[in-house]
Design an enzyme around this catalytic site. Sequence first.
Site, PDB file in Angstrom:
ATOM      1  N   SER A 101       0.809  -1.227   0.000  1.00 52.82           N
ATOM      2  CA  SER A 101       0.000   0.000   0.000  1.00 52.82           C
ATOM      3  C   SER A 101       0.841   1.276   0.000  1.00 52.82           C
ATOM      4  O   SER A 101       0.340   2.328  -0.398  1.00 52.82           O
ATOM      5  CB  SER A 101      -0.908   0.025   1.232  1.00 52.82           C
ATOM      6  N   GLU A 216       0.060   6.179  18.313  1.00 50.19           N
ATOM      7  CA  GLU A 216       1.252   6.590  17.571  1.00 50.19           C
ATOM      8  C   GLU A 216       1.667   8.030  17.906  1.00 50.19           C
ATOM      9  O   GLU A 216       2.726   8.489  17.510  1.00 50.19           O
ATOM     10  CB  GLU A 216       1.022   6.470  16.050  1.00 50.19           C
ATOM     11  N   HIS A 300      -6.346 -10.277   4.822  1.00 50.37           N
ATOM     12  CA  HIS A 300      -5.098 -10.885   5.317  1.00 50.37           C
ATOM     13  C   HIS A 300      -5.402 -12.014   6.306  1.00 50.37           C
ATOM     14  O   HIS A 300      -4.630 -12.957   6.440  1.00 50.37           O
ATOM     15  CB  HIS A 300      -4.209  -9.842   5.993  1.00 50.37           C
TER      16      HIS A 300
END
Length: 457
Positions: A101, A216, A300
């Site tokens: 990606s 994050e 996934h």
Amino acid sequence: MPYTFSQIKRFGLLGAVIMASFQSGCIAESASESNSSDKNGPKNVIIFIGDGMGVSTVTAARIFDGQSKGMTGEEHSLEFESFENLALIKTYNTNAQVPDSAGTATAILSGYKTNIGAVNVPADLISARSGDVCNPYALPPTLTKRAKAKDKAVGVISTARLTHATPAAMYGHVVNRGWEADKDETGPMAQAGCKALAGQLIKSDIDIILGGGRKEFSDAQIDAWPGTVVGNREAMLAAPNDKPLLGLFNATHMSFEADRAETSEPSLAEMTTLAIDRLSKNEAGYVLMVEAGRVDHAHHGTNAYRALRDMQALNEAVKVAKDKAGDDTLIMVTADHSHVFTMAGYPMRGNPILGLAKGFDPKTQTVDLILDKDGKPYTTLGYHNGPNVREADSPALSDNMVQAPDFRQQTAVNLNSETHSGEDVPLYATGPGSENVRGVMEQDEIGRLIAEAIGAE
Ligand SMILES: [Zn+2]
């Protein structure tokens, strides 16, 4: 400041991939914008990216959505399937036949292909081991910068972490997509001045950015955001509309749509509604990127149900854009790459898309389960690779098992995580400028088409 090949090789989780790029000698096309701005071009651009939304995903989602509305499903159409312009997109990265990606989002949003794992850093600079990979002033400008230079407002929405590859490609530059938080700034590239994505986001000048990934960001970074920060749906809806808005609705990725009801997170359609309502107040128009980031994650894990539910959420968001955006808006819907997701086995018309394959047997004149060579039924949907290879002694599947939300489809090649695939993906487009979407296109042409549409320098 330059750094050496061996330093980069040691650096980060995609080091090996980056190393391969050095050897490939691939040269990315430069981000050449149009020579002239189209006076009749769109005022606004909305680009939807279904992460991992290959053609088989679109087909299965169409049937899933139709069946959820009581139809047989095959005849149904998703919102973007009525768009009048369509192209097939070649997704390879400069150094990878099957892409990721980061490289693909760079192509879609910034207009040049680059290496797998790299966000908005040209492959030739990576190959040359140039210190400029850490210098945003020496790199081709992001779409956010280009849009801002044209006085456009900018919105970014993703159900993934906002420091994940696709949203990052709207505002950031990193050689290694793993550099999301400050703590990731280690080793020689940190010494060379490279910065992680969270800090780049805070300084990005984006007007509205909504998604996941709170962990994050440091508290100091959150404090440095020049507007309002919200953490749930209600606060988002109540936020003042005259300040930049940062929504961080989950510590990591936002929930799958299938699991969202138990959370305080907004839907993709709600975020899209809010963004269009606010951005459209800007006189010079806006650029909005909306990513359904978790279609990819469900794939996934070979969990087709959650992938298709997230496709429904994307479809609802596209409907919002179709209904709200005016005739002066170019709307595009595409995928960054596909997945090894298949729909097969001669099930009859209207067979539940998540179910076991059943067909009409002309010999017995009855509808029966279709059996494999071991005499066992199988599902219509499957994956070429991933974690759920069925052995000869695995118990036979039942419809109850395979239609349960947590069921993981059967795979052929035994891998811990199902992979992306390399075939072309679709691009659907409508509105001014969409007539340029036709035939088979390189993925970086999309980024140049967006730049041209907004008259970017
Ligand atoms: Zn992926």
